[in-house]
Design an enzyme around this catalytic site. Sequence first.
Site, PDB file in Angstrom:
ATOM      1  CG  HIS A  14      -1.856   1.157   1.282  1.00 16.55           C
ATOM      2  ND1 HIS A  14      -3.195   0.992   1.538  1.00 16.55           N
ATOM      3  CD2 HIS A  14      -1.687   2.495   1.111  1.00 16.55           C
ATOM      4  CE1 HIS A  14      -3.804   2.164   1.510  1.00 16.55           C
ATOM      5  NE2 HIS A  14      -2.888   3.097   1.257  1.00 16.55           N
ATOM      6  CG  HIS A  16      -0.768   7.145  -1.008  1.00 18.72           C
ATOM      7  ND1 HIS A  16      -1.998   7.309  -1.604  1.00 18.72           N
ATOM      8  CD2 HIS A  16      -1.000   6.456   0.142  1.00 18.72           C
ATOM      9  CE1 HIS A  16      -2.930   6.759  -0.845  1.00 18.72           C
ATOM     10  NE2 HIS A  16      -2.356   6.231   0.220  1.00 18.72           N
ATOM     11  CE  LYS A 100      -7.949   2.073  -0.535  1.00 16.31           C
ATOM     12  NZ  LYS A 100      -6.738   2.613  -0.002  1.00 16.31           N
ATOM     13  CG  HIS A 137      -9.919   4.400   3.540  1.00 15.11           C
ATOM     14  ND1 HIS A 137      -8.705   5.053   3.629  1.00 15.11           N
ATOM     15  CD2 HIS A 137     -10.651   4.838   4.586  1.00 15.11           C
ATOM     16  CE1 HIS A 137      -8.708   5.858   4.676  1.00 15.11           C
ATOM     17  NE2 HIS A 137      -9.888   5.748   5.270  1.00 15.11           N
ATOM     18  CG  HIS A 175      -4.860   2.133   5.886  1.00 17.13           C
ATOM     19  ND1 HIS A 175      -6.199   2.098   6.168  1.00 17.13           N
ATOM     20  CD2 HIS A 175      -4.739   2.839   4.742  1.00 17.13           C
ATOM     21  CE1 HIS A 175      -6.846   2.757   5.222  1.00 17.13           C
ATOM     22  NE2 HIS A 175      -5.985   3.219   4.352  1.00 17.13           N
ATOM     23  CG  ASP A 248      -1.625   4.857   3.944  1.00 17.43           C
ATOM     24  OD1 ASP A 248      -1.692   5.234   2.766  1.00 17.43           O
ATOM     25  OD2 ASP A 248      -2.456   5.201   4.810  1.00 17.43           O
TER      26      ASP A 248
HETATM   27  O1  DOR Z   1      -3.245   9.299   5.723  1.00 17.25           O
HETATM   28  C1  DOR Z   1      -3.633   9.017   4.608  1.00 17.25           C
HETATM   29  N1  DOR Z   1      -3.118   9.608   3.505  1.00 17.25           N
HETATM   30  N2  DOR Z   1      -4.612   8.126   4.484  1.00 17.25           N
HETATM   31  C2  DOR Z   1      -5.199   7.880   3.302  1.00 17.25           C
HETATM   32  O2  DOR Z   1      -6.097   7.089   3.264  1.00 17.25           O
HETATM   33  C3  DOR Z   1      -4.785   8.615   2.083  1.00 17.25           C
HETATM   34  C4  DOR Z   1      -3.418   9.124   2.205  1.00 17.25           C
HETATM   35  C5  DOR Z   1      -3.076  10.148   1.145  1.00 17.25           C
HETATM   36  O3  DOR Z   1      -3.363   9.916  -0.032  1.00 17.25           O
HETATM   37  O4  DOR Z   1      -2.503  11.183   1.488  1.00 17.25           O
HETATM   38 ZN    ZN Z   2      -3.344   5.092   1.609  1.00 19.14          ZN
END
Ligand code: DOR
Ligand code: ZN
Length: 346
Positions: A14, A16, A100, A137, A175, A248
Amino acid sequence: MSTEITITRPDDWHLHLRDRAMLKAVLPETTRHFARAIVMPNLVPPVVTKADAEAYQARILAALPDGASFEPLMTLYLTEDTDPADVAAAHACGLVKAVKLYPAGATTNSHSGVRDFDKVRPVLEKMAEIGMPLCLHGEVTDPAVDIFDREAVFIDRVLDPVRRATPGLRVVMEHITTANGVDYVKAHDKDLGATITTHHLVINRNHILVGGIKPHYYCLPVAKREEHRLALRAAATSGDARFFLGTDSAPHTDELKEHACGCAGCFTATNTMAILAQVFEQEDALAHLEAFTSHNGPDFYRLPRNSTTLTLRKSDKAVDYPKKILSGEGPVTVFDPGFPLFWQAI
Ligand code: DOR
Ligand code: ZN
């Protein structure tokens, strides 16, 4: 004196990576230690179709540091208009590994997410048929539900009914932050797994709020009470195949974190492996680190484990790591575990 352990190269289930200048800046932080990552689709606009995922994958590959060997595992962002045939085609050709589901409004860039779960039933049924995992989520967005209860309520109100209505659907609770999440996963030994982040093994809600507000510890789902952190640590370090690493890691510039309405996300890609080695050592569970970071994830996703390795070394003296990553959009603060790190990937 130093201690070393060598493990199968880890994957991040997971992550970003964002796009453009931020993608370029954060990608090396992950490729340095990880062979693959499940890449989140919550861009603006989101990665919704097979064509979107193809284009995003090409941008990631073009941004890779020279010589890096890294495979982005693509995901699609589920909307109420998602076409089951497009999802199936994206999965069949090997491009997309999961879909997702963001409840609309639950987190960063989730406004195109799902409001009415009945509307996505045909997609979920198709996914169950082809064995494609759904990454969830798991928080309700009902304003009447306290933010610290949103995961537990989601399990009862959404997750359990969706799983019962769609037999065979393979679900990853992303998460997880509560003992309720751990217990739900443990109670079901088929078609259910959960990712756990590095930061939720380290912080509880006091770290965010006591002694002044700490915006770099704010993420979603928000960290909960200490008893929940301890339940997550026990699950992650147990070796149980249903729990695996999903960092995450979510970069936001300092300007957007240190703000009157700060963004959610902890950026942990840089020091995740060092922190995890320390956490597993503290729990006397270094022998299970490899299961959590490198075996359980690919096994759940029915992908081969990596054939390369990563060596971690423990020094007598605390090891330095960059406190900030500079991106073309501004600096990004690296997660501070609040204790010195003695482990280092070499
Ligand atoms: O803390 C987070 N940041 N939780 C999420 O679900 C998305 C993520 C983000 O894209 O910044
Ligand atoms: Zn995330």
